[in-house]
Design a protein around this motif. Structure first.
Motif, PDB file in Angstrom:
ATOM      1  N   MET A  17      -2.137 -13.236  -5.599  1.00  0.00           N
ATOM      2  CA  MET A  17      -2.107 -12.225  -4.529  1.00  0.00           C
ATOM      3  C   MET A  17      -3.349 -11.346  -4.616  1.00  0.00           C
ATOM      4  O   MET A  17      -3.717 -10.856  -5.668  1.00  0.00           O
ATOM      5  CB  MET A  17      -0.859 -11.339  -4.697  1.00  0.00           C
ATOM      6  CG  MET A  17       0.453 -12.055  -4.477  1.00  0.00           C
ATOM      7  SD  MET A  17       0.683 -12.616  -2.780  1.00  0.00           S
ATOM      8  CE  MET A  17       1.207 -11.091  -2.007  1.00  0.00           C
ATOM      9  N   GLY A  18      -3.974 -11.110  -3.506  1.00  0.00           N
ATOM     10  CA  GLY A  18      -5.181 -10.280  -3.488  1.00  0.00           C
ATOM     11  C   GLY A  18      -4.876  -8.844  -3.104  1.00  0.00           C
ATOM     12  O   GLY A  18      -3.747  -8.520  -2.714  1.00  0.00           O
ATOM     13  N   LEU A  19      -5.888  -8.008  -3.204  1.00  0.00           N
ATOM     14  CA  LEU A  19      -5.756  -6.574  -2.948  1.00  0.00           C
ATOM     15  C   LEU A  19      -5.175  -6.265  -1.573  1.00  0.00           C
ATOM     16  O   LEU A  19      -4.418  -5.316  -1.412  1.00  0.00           O
ATOM     17  CB  LEU A  19      -7.142  -5.921  -3.104  1.00  0.00           C
ATOM     18  CG  LEU A  19      -7.279  -4.445  -2.756  1.00  0.00           C
ATOM     19  CD1 LEU A  19      -6.359  -3.583  -3.623  1.00  0.00           C
ATOM     20  CD2 LEU A  19      -8.726  -4.003  -2.925  1.00  0.00           C
ATOM     21  N   TYR A  20      -5.522  -7.088  -0.576  1.00  0.00           N
ATOM     22  CA  TYR A  20      -5.151  -6.735   0.796  1.00  0.00           C
ATOM     23  C   TYR A  20      -3.835  -7.366   1.255  1.00  0.00           C
ATOM     24  O   TYR A  20      -3.435  -7.209   2.402  1.00  0.00           O
ATOM     25  CB  TYR A  20      -6.293  -7.106   1.749  1.00  0.00           C
ATOM     26  CG  TYR A  20      -7.568  -6.371   1.377  1.00  0.00           C
ATOM     27  CD1 TYR A  20      -7.701  -5.007   1.610  1.00  0.00           C
ATOM     28  CD2 TYR A  20      -8.620  -7.034   0.750  1.00  0.00           C
ATOM     29  CE1 TYR A  20      -8.842  -4.313   1.236  1.00  0.00           C
ATOM     30  CE2 TYR A  20      -9.776  -6.352   0.371  1.00  0.00           C
ATOM     31  CZ  TYR A  20      -9.874  -4.987   0.614  1.00  0.00           C
ATOM     32  OH  TYR A  20     -10.997  -4.307   0.236  1.00  0.00           O
ATOM     33  N   ASN A  35      -0.741  -6.790   0.268  1.00  0.00           N
ATOM     34  CA  ASN A  35       0.448  -5.944   0.312  1.00  0.00           C
ATOM     35  C   ASN A  35       0.271  -4.673   1.148  1.00  0.00           C
ATOM     36  O   ASN A  35       1.036  -3.729   1.035  1.00  0.00           O
ATOM     37  CB  ASN A  35       0.905  -5.596  -1.103  1.00  0.00           C
ATOM     38  CG  ASN A  35       1.401  -6.831  -1.831  1.00  0.00           C
ATOM     39  OD1 ASN A  35       2.237  -7.555  -1.292  1.00  0.00           O
ATOM     40  ND2 ASN A  35       0.851  -7.094  -2.999  1.00  0.00           N
ATOM     41  N   LEU A  36      -0.763  -4.691   1.981  1.00  0.00           N
ATOM     42  CA  LEU A  36      -0.914  -3.581   2.923  1.00  0.00           C
ATOM     43  C   LEU A  36       0.173  -3.694   3.980  1.00  0.00           C
ATOM     44  O   LEU A  36       0.542  -4.788   4.393  1.00  0.00           O
ATOM     45  CB  LEU A  36      -2.283  -3.638   3.621  1.00  0.00           C
ATOM     46  CG  LEU A  36      -3.514  -3.554   2.726  1.00  0.00           C
ATOM     47  CD1 LEU A  36      -4.769  -3.555   3.585  1.00  0.00           C
ATOM     48  CD2 LEU A  36      -3.464  -2.306   1.862  1.00  0.00           C
ATOM     49  N   ARG A  37       0.664  -2.565   4.417  1.00  0.00           N
ATOM     50  CA  ARG A  37       1.644  -2.553   5.509  1.00  0.00           C
ATOM     51  C   ARG A  37       0.937  -2.998   6.778  1.00  0.00           C
ATOM     52  O   ARG A  37      -0.073  -2.401   7.172  1.00  0.00           O
ATOM     53  CB  ARG A  37       2.196  -1.130   5.667  1.00  0.00           C
ATOM     54  CG  ARG A  37       3.350  -1.026   6.611  1.00  0.00           C
ATOM     55  CD  ARG A  37       4.614  -1.544   5.955  1.00  0.00           C
ATOM     56  NE  ARG A  37       5.773  -1.036   6.694  1.00  0.00           N
ATOM     57  CZ  ARG A  37       6.364  -1.690   7.681  1.00  0.00           C
ATOM     58  NH1 ARG A  37       5.940  -2.875   8.045  1.00  0.00           N
ATOM     59  NH2 ARG A  37       7.396  -1.148   8.289  1.00  0.00           N
ATOM     60  N   ILE A  43       1.277  -3.444  10.781  1.00  0.00           N
ATOM     61  CA  ILE A  43       2.106  -2.956  11.879  1.00  0.00           C
ATOM     62  C   ILE A  43       1.233  -2.783  13.115  1.00  0.00           C
ATOM     63  O   ILE A  43       0.046  -2.475  13.010  1.00  0.00           O
ATOM     64  CB  ILE A  43       2.799  -1.634  11.471  1.00  0.00           C
ATOM     65  CG1 ILE A  43       3.804  -1.192  12.531  1.00  0.00           C
ATOM     66  CG2 ILE A  43       1.813  -0.527  11.157  1.00  0.00           C
ATOM     67  CD1 ILE A  43       5.095  -0.695  11.965  1.00  0.00           C
ATOM     68  N   ASP A  44       1.819  -3.042  14.293  1.00  0.00           N
ATOM     69  CA  ASP A  44       1.115  -2.781  15.550  1.00  0.00           C
ATOM     70  C   ASP A  44       1.373  -1.341  15.945  1.00  0.00           C
ATOM     71  O   ASP A  44       2.470  -1.000  16.377  1.00  0.00           O
ATOM     72  CB  ASP A  44       1.636  -3.709  16.662  1.00  0.00           C
ATOM     73  CG  ASP A  44       1.082  -5.116  16.519  1.00  0.00           C
ATOM     74  OD1 ASP A  44      -0.069  -5.243  16.074  1.00  0.00           O
ATOM     75  OD2 ASP A  44       1.805  -6.066  16.839  1.00  0.00           O
ATOM     76  N   PRO A  45       0.370  -0.484  15.802  1.00  0.00           N
ATOM     77  CA  PRO A  45       0.617   0.939  16.072  1.00  0.00           C
ATOM     78  C   PRO A  45       0.776   1.225  17.562  1.00  0.00           C
ATOM     79  O   PRO A  45       0.415   0.407  18.408  1.00  0.00           O
ATOM     80  CB  PRO A  45      -0.635   1.608  15.529  1.00  0.00           C
ATOM     81  CG  PRO A  45      -1.699   0.568  15.576  1.00  0.00           C
ATOM     82  CD  PRO A  45      -1.008  -0.744  15.383  1.00  0.00           C
ATOM     83  N   LEU A  64       8.374   0.215  12.161  1.00  0.00           N
ATOM     84  CA  LEU A  64       7.861   0.860  10.945  1.00  0.00           C
ATOM     85  C   LEU A  64       8.977   1.070   9.925  1.00  0.00           C
ATOM     86  O   LEU A  64       8.814   0.802   8.737  1.00  0.00           O
ATOM     87  CB  LEU A  64       7.200   2.198  11.280  1.00  0.00           C
ATOM     88  CG  LEU A  64       6.605   2.959  10.088  1.00  0.00           C
ATOM     89  CD1 LEU A  64       5.422   2.201   9.497  1.00  0.00           C
ATOM     90  CD2 LEU A  64       6.162   4.370  10.480  1.00  0.00           C
ATOM     91  N   TYR A  65      10.120   1.549  10.404  1.00  0.00           N
ATOM     92  CA  TYR A  65      11.218   1.872   9.480  1.00  0.00           C
ATOM     93  C   TYR A  65      12.210   0.726   9.333  1.00  0.00           C
ATOM     94  O   TYR A  65      13.300   0.911   8.795  1.00  0.00           O
ATOM     95  CB  TYR A  65      11.907   3.170   9.931  1.00  0.00           C
ATOM     96  CG  TYR A  65      10.936   4.333   9.957  1.00  0.00           C
ATOM     97  CD1 TYR A  65      10.173   4.636   8.837  1.00  0.00           C
ATOM     98  CD2 TYR A  65      10.751   5.092  11.111  1.00  0.00           C
ATOM     99  CE1 TYR A  65       9.244   5.660   8.861  1.00  0.00           C
ATOM    100  CE2 TYR A  65       9.821   6.135  11.139  1.00  0.00           C
ATOM    101  CZ  TYR A  65       9.071   6.410  10.008  1.00  0.00           C
ATOM    102  OH  TYR A  65       8.152   7.419  10.036  1.00  0.00           O
TER     103      TYR A  65
END
Lengths: 359, 359
Positions: free
Chosen positions: B1-4, B6-8, B10-12, B124-125
């Motif tokens: 697994m790389g650094l990026y 586990n970033l969340r 989401i379509d803001p 998001l939630y």
């Protein structure tokens, strides 16, 4: 199931008391005793409230730009506004960072004695965490963070212990955790710590968080920010735009810019606090207190014979507020005392002398 | 697994454009064309920026108190500050409400055409949701919400459709969903809708959300609030204090109080917008547009022969910004046009006349 069964149940963070009595000597929430730069007043005077009818800039571009320029001048970095995330104080920034970065399912790591909001955010966002015991003298040992984890959060200098970690130690934590995000929370760094900002270009897993609330005397303006690689910052922006597009008013943004442009005043007020801190440390020693070497705008003191909680309660009767944490046990005999003006500290020591004399 | 990894992701939410060009006629983000009450300016003039060194009141007591008093006077309710939650605009308030109330695991319900932030917060939630199709004429049928669910969110008047629901219909939704929270989002209610605040004492599952951004001309001040039973509000406070203790500055709080105390100005500026809206509606009809009966500070218009997207793009070339939503398909031929000043609307209609004449 009843109406109240599906409410989110959580133990919130409890901020320090905000007594409304103006006569109080308030040394309990690490506020700066000096006002912000007069440039902030000028911005307020010029601000046209008619413009409140319009939404502020959701991207907070002016302040992000100015912060990048400011730190490039200070640390010879190459930051742009794409490396800057601005929020409603550093608590908002950290809250967004926890949501954005810690989704691996693995436990994140932070010290057992540190800013007591970290475990609250972890609980709120259902992030697993392990607390790492501090070593003797409240020291953080980087080797303790050399293990498989979902991320690391280090307050540097740490709170409430006041102890700073060198950049070599920060760099070891970054190297040992290169596949996860390491947040360095530098709320107090301007009072004697060394900022990790200069490590940003070498370590793409680093996110540095700072605030206007302490060294810039602007706790009431609610401005905090994170600096990091543009991919990490972009991910934070996406989360922010999924919560609230417009967080800072244009007046807050302009005040933030103004403060950055008055470096002379900033340096002078930080120096004043450092010199009062050094004097206060000596005075505490004379009165039988011990404390670690502080790189913050507060001291973390323990008395050789009188329990901290007794001193805390006594000072309250004298309208002097300091902070006492009942847990964890390792700090239950300590008081966190914010550095106020020389006059405020003199009043504190006068009260302490009277108290100790009677013992 | 790389650094990026586990970033969340989401379509803001994508807010309306905020063009920086001052010559633009900005009818795209439902801002009020009139300035806030002069009482807000007075508060700003008197505000002492030296106080920025201190944290603001985390409980925002003064504004919560004043809101309770204001609505008690208006609706003969018995609200206290324990029935009021204040946040950084109604988006912040709604975001906290979603986190606080929708934890049953069951899908929550809201219309398929409504404020496009609802599904973003749900994503998001990680709240499951079902969208309920509007009926003919963009109507909400309360019967469609009479089913097992985790909660209901109704914008009333609805956006971008402008259509208001009567309190009898709101009351049916409340009765049919008495075991879950029903949020009524009243961002636009002051422009002709009927507030559900008067239903609060009878329905403990009701939470009403309002904002200073539209009818109070204070989008730039970032103030929103929720009203509800004290147990629901307390649960929201606990979540807020797990995110960020200090959200509003004391200046924002004081500005919010000042606006509430100038009811004359509030009524007059709302009346001006309603009268411009009625005139604009007639003018749109003359030019071949149709729109539902609006109870908001905007009109939702569709032309009998010219595609909405073409009119949208044309107006931009004339420095007139309106809002166009590409989806869902049922509204893809509509434009949302904020009610500006009479002068701004005249400029809009002049541009539209020229365009339609050439067709």
């Amino acid at each position: 199931m009843g109406l109240y069964d599906n409410l989110r149940k959580i133990d919130p963070y409890v901020p320090g008391e905000q007594p409304q009595n103006k006569d109080v000597i308030k040394l309990n929430t690490n506020e700066n005793p000096y006002p912000p730069s007069s440039a902030v007043l000028d911005v307020k005077e010029r601000y046209n409230t008619d413009n409140l009818k319009l939404y502020p800039d959701p991207d907070i571009k002016k302040l992000s730009d100015e912060l990048a320029i400011y730190f490039n001048g200070k640390y010879n970095t190459n930051l742009t506004k794409e490396n800057v995330f601005v929020g409603v104080g550093s608590d908002d920034v950290l809250s967004v960072a926890f949501q954005t970065f810690f989704n691996s399912g693995k436990a994140i790591l932070f010290p057992d004695v540190t800013y007591s909001f970290y475990d609250v955010w972890a609980d709120l966002y259902k992030i697993d965490y392990d607390v790492v015991p501090l070593r003797e003298g409240f020291l953080i040992d980087p080797e303790d963070y050399n293990r498989d984890c979902g991320g690391v959060v280090i307050a540097n200098p740490n709170a409430p212990t006041t102890v700073a970690l060198g950049l070599d130690a920060i760099e070891k934590i970054l190297d040992d955790n290169s596949e996860v995000v390491v947040i360095v929370d530098e709320a107090y760094v301007d009072f004697g710590g060394e900022s990790a900002i200069k490590l940003l270009e070498k370590h793409e897993n680093l996110v540095v968080v700072q605030t206007y609330s302490k060294s810039r005397s602007m706790a009431g303006a609610r401005i905090g920010y994170a600096l990091g690689g543009y991919r990490l910052i972009k991910a934070m922006e996406d989360v922010k735009f999924s919560i609230n597009s417009y967080t800072l008013s244009n007046l807050q943004i302009a005040m933030g810019v103004a403060s950055l442009r008055d470096e002379d005043y900033f340096k002078k007020s930080v120096e004043k606090i450092i010199s009062t801190r050094d004097r206060a440390k000596e005075k505490f020693k004379e009165l039988g207190f011990n404390c670690p070497d502080s790189k913050t705008n507060f001291l973390f003191v323990t008395h050789e014979s009188i329990p901290a909680v007794e001193i805390f309660e006594y000072l309250k009767t004298k309208n002097i507020f300091v902070r006492y944490f009942r847990k964890p046990a390792t700090i239950a005999n300590y008081l966190r005392v914010t550095i106020g003006t020389d006059e405020q500290m003199d009043a504190l020591f006068k009260a302490l002398e009277e108290y100790i004399d009677k013992k």
